[in-house]
Design an enzyme around this catalytic site. Sequence first.
Site, PDB file in Angstrom:
ATOM      1  N   GLY A   1       1.762   2.986  -2.711  1.00 32.34           N
ATOM      2  CA  GLY A   1       1.440   3.876  -3.824  1.00 32.34           C
ATOM      3  C   GLY A   1       2.141   3.498  -5.111  1.00 32.34           C
ATOM      4  O   GLY A   1       2.465   4.361  -5.922  1.00 32.34           O
TER       5      GLY A   1
ATOM      6  N   THR B   1       2.644 -12.643   2.658  1.00 34.19           N
ATOM      7  CA  THR B   1       1.925 -13.159   1.505  1.00 34.19           C
ATOM      8  C   THR B   1       2.627 -14.429   1.025  1.00 34.19           C
ATOM      9  O   THR B   1       3.611 -14.866   1.632  1.00 34.19           O
ATOM     10  CB  THR B   1       1.835 -12.085   0.400  1.00 34.19           C
ATOM     11  OG1 THR B   1       0.860 -12.486  -0.570  1.00 34.19           O
ATOM     12  CG2 THR B   1       3.180 -11.834  -0.270  1.00 34.19           C
TER      13      THR B   1
ATOM     14  N   GLY C   1     -11.078  -3.146   1.503  1.00 33.11           N
ATOM     15  CA  GLY C   1     -11.749  -2.063   2.217  1.00 33.11           C
ATOM     16  C   GLY C   1     -11.400  -2.016   3.689  1.00 33.11           C
ATOM     17  O   GLY C   1     -11.917  -1.181   4.437  1.00 33.11           O
TER      18      GLY C   1
ATOM     19  N   ARG D   1      -9.545  -1.272   7.184  1.00 29.47           N
ATOM     20  CA  ARG D   1      -8.784  -0.155   7.734  1.00 29.47           C
ATOM     21  C   ARG D   1      -7.339  -0.589   7.922  1.00 29.47           C
ATOM     22  O   ARG D   1      -7.065  -1.645   8.478  1.00 29.47           O
ATOM     23  CB  ARG D   1      -9.369   0.267   9.079  1.00 29.47           C
ATOM     24  CG  ARG D   1      -8.717   1.495   9.696  1.00 29.47           C
ATOM     25  CD  ARG D   1      -9.233   1.686  11.129  1.00 29.47           C
ATOM     26  NE  ARG D   1      -8.850   2.956  11.687  1.00 29.47           N
ATOM     27  CZ  ARG D   1      -7.665   3.245  12.218  1.00 29.47           C
ATOM     28  NH1 ARG D   1      -6.715   2.310  12.220  1.00 29.47           N
ATOM     29  NH2 ARG D   1      -7.407   4.433  12.725  1.00 29.47           N
TER      30      ARG D   1
ATOM     31  N   ASN E   1      -5.019 -10.117  -5.064  1.00 28.93           N
ATOM     32  CA  ASN E   1      -4.971  -9.572  -3.704  1.00 28.93           C
ATOM     33  C   ASN E   1      -4.335  -8.192  -3.689  1.00 28.93           C
ATOM     34  O   ASN E   1      -4.384  -7.481  -2.694  1.00 28.93           O
ATOM     35  CB  ASN E   1      -4.211 -10.509  -2.767  1.00 28.93           C
ATOM     36  CG  ASN E   1      -2.815 -10.860  -3.268  1.00 28.93           C
ATOM     37  OD1 ASN E   1      -2.523 -10.779  -4.464  1.00 28.93           O
ATOM     38  ND2 ASN E   1      -1.944 -11.273  -2.366  1.00 28.93           N
TER      39      ASN E   1
ATOM     40  N   ASP F   1       0.820  -1.226   0.000  1.00 32.26           N
ATOM     41  CA  ASP F   1       0.000   0.000   0.000  1.00 32.26           C
ATOM     42  C   ASP F   1       0.847   1.267   0.000  1.00 32.26           C
ATOM     43  O   ASP F   1       0.436   2.299   0.531  1.00 32.26           O
ATOM     44  CB  ASP F   1      -0.955   0.023   1.214  1.00 32.26           C
ATOM     45  CG  ASP F   1      -1.759  -1.249   1.340  1.00 32.26           C
ATOM     46  OD1 ASP F   1      -2.401  -1.627   0.354  1.00 32.26           O
ATOM     47  OD2 ASP F   1      -1.733  -1.872   2.417  1.00 32.26           O
TER      48      ASP F   1
ATOM     49  N   LYS G   1       2.930  10.165  -0.382  1.00 30.65           N
ATOM     50  CA  LYS G   1       2.040  10.649   0.677  1.00 30.65           C
ATOM     51  C   LYS G   1       2.726  11.595   1.657  1.00 30.65           C
ATOM     52  O   LYS G   1       2.378  11.637   2.838  1.00 30.65           O
ATOM     53  CB  LYS G   1       1.387   9.472   1.402  1.00 30.65           C
ATOM     54  CG  LYS G   1       0.365   8.741   0.531  1.00 30.65           C
ATOM     55  CD  LYS G   1      -0.609   7.942   1.355  1.00 30.65           C
ATOM     56  CE  LYS G   1      -1.765   7.462   0.494  1.00 30.65           C
ATOM     57  NZ  LYS G   1      -2.780   6.750   1.267  1.00 30.65           N
TER      58      LYS G   1
ATOM     59  N   HIS H   1      -4.052  -1.644  -6.791  1.00 35.49           N
ATOM     60  CA  HIS H   1      -3.279  -0.498  -7.270  1.00 35.49           C
ATOM     61  C   HIS H   1      -4.235   0.587  -7.768  1.00 35.49           C
ATOM     62  O   HIS H   1      -4.974   0.383  -8.722  1.00 35.49           O
ATOM     63  CB  HIS H   1      -2.313  -0.932  -8.369  1.00 35.49           C
ATOM     64  CG  HIS H   1      -1.235  -1.836  -7.857  1.00 35.49           C
ATOM     65  ND1 HIS H   1      -0.332  -2.478  -8.677  1.00 35.49           N
ATOM     66  CD2 HIS H   1      -0.909  -2.204  -6.595  1.00 35.49           C
ATOM     67  CE1 HIS H   1       0.497  -3.201  -7.930  1.00 35.49           C
ATOM     68  NE2 HIS H   1       0.154  -3.054  -6.677  1.00 35.49           N
TER      69      HIS H   1
END
Length: 432
Positions: A16, A240, A303, A305, A39, A14, A332, A42
Site C-alpha cells: 500500500g 526482483t 491481475g 491472485r 512492474n 503490495d 489494511k 501503485h
Amino acid sequence: MGNNVVVLGTQWGDEGKGKIVDLLTERAKYVVRYQGGHNAGHTLVINGEKTVLHLIPSGILRDNVTSIIGNGVVLSPAALMKEMKELEDRGIPVRERLLLSEACPLILDYHVALDVAREKARGAKAIGTTGRGIGPAYEDKVARRGLRVGDLFDKATFAEKLKEVLEYHNFQLVNFYKVEAVDYQKVLDDVMAIADVLTSMVVDVSDLLDQARKRGDFIMFEGAQGTLLDIDHGTYPYVTSSNTTAGGVATGSGIGPRYVDYVLGIIKAYSTRVGAGPFPTELFDDIGEFLCKKGNEFGATTGRRRRTGWLDAVAVRRAVQINSLSGFCLTKLDVLDGLEEVKICVAYRMPDGREVTTTPMAADDWEGIEPIYETMPGWSESTFGVKERSGLPQAALNYIKRIEEVTGVPIDIISTGPDRTETMILRDPFDA
C-alpha cells in the site's frame, strides 16, 4: 525535523505504498522513484477515483510536486508514454511535473521477449516475473551494453548501439529459446518516434536533489516492490532485479546516504506474495480466501491472485535491520475485521527442530520452515475509515501494540481504507 523521507515496503510488495506516498506528498516538493520499473503497481484512490501508476511516481497527481524518475529505474518508453497519455487525458499536465535521469536504462521489445521466453523455458521452476523485461534490462545495465535515456540525444549513435545489442539478443532468442527474432527497424522507429519527448524531460537528478536539499525542500523517495524481494537481501532467486531496500535510494537517485532523515516502512496487517518463492505463513484455508477476497488481493500490474497469510514478524524484523526503519505505516487493518482471532508469526521452527527468530538468506533454506504463532483475540467492530486512534476496538489496539513490541519499531501511521482521507497520522515523518 526530517526533510528527506523514504517510503518502502517491508514485505513482498503490495503493502500500500502508493496511497501513503500520495498522502505525504502534500508537504513534499519532490517525489523520486529510485528502482524498479513498470512492474510496480501503485494504486491511489482520491475522492473515490482510482488511479493505478506503474512507472510514474505517485506524486504526479499533486500540482505542488515535481516527480522524478531516477537512474536506478529501468524505463520502458512505451509504458511511460501510455501512462502519460492516460493521465493527460484526465487533465493532469504530466510533462510539466515529470523529470527523468539520463542514466535510466531503457526497456525495449527484446527485453520483454527475453523475459517471456525465459519464464516459459523454466516451466514449473518459473520465478513468476511480470514478463515486462525488467530483469533483462538490468542485466544489460550490469553488462554495460544497455541503452540509456541519454543515448537518445545522438540518434545516429543510438541506432548503431541498438543494432549491436539486438544482434546479441536475437542470437539467444532464435538459437537458444527457439522463438522469433525481434525486428530492429520496428524497435528503432518506435523509440525514435518518442525520443524528443523523453529527452525534453531529462535533468541532472543528483544535482537537482542536492540543490533542493540545500534549500530545505522536502523530498520523498518512493520505493517499489518490497524488502523481501530485494536482489541481494530477498528470498533469492525469487526476487526482483533491483535493490528495493533503503540502500537503493542513494545509488538509484544520486543523493548522498547521510541526507536520508527518516525511513518509513509500509507493513500490511497480514502477509501477501505474488509469484513463486518462500512464504512460511501462507494460508490455504478459508481464512486465506477471506483475506484475498476482502483485501482485493489481485496484482495492480498483472491481475494475478496474491497468496495470503498471517503477519510474519520474523520476516519484517529482517526488513527493520536492513532498512534502519524509523517507523511503520500499518495498512489494511480493516481487512482483519470480523475474524475471531488473529495471529502473528514470532519465530520459525526449522526442520531440525531449532527455533530461530531471523530469516534464512537462501531460498532453499526456507524449505520445511514451520511458523510459530502468537494468537490474539480478533474484533467484530469495523475499523474501516476510522480516522482517530480512539475509535479503534481495544483488540485492534492490542494487535497494533504487539506488532510494535515484536518488531521494535513504532507504528506512526495507520491506514483504514484506500482513500487518502482514511488514514491516521500519529507522527508525521516530515516532523520526526
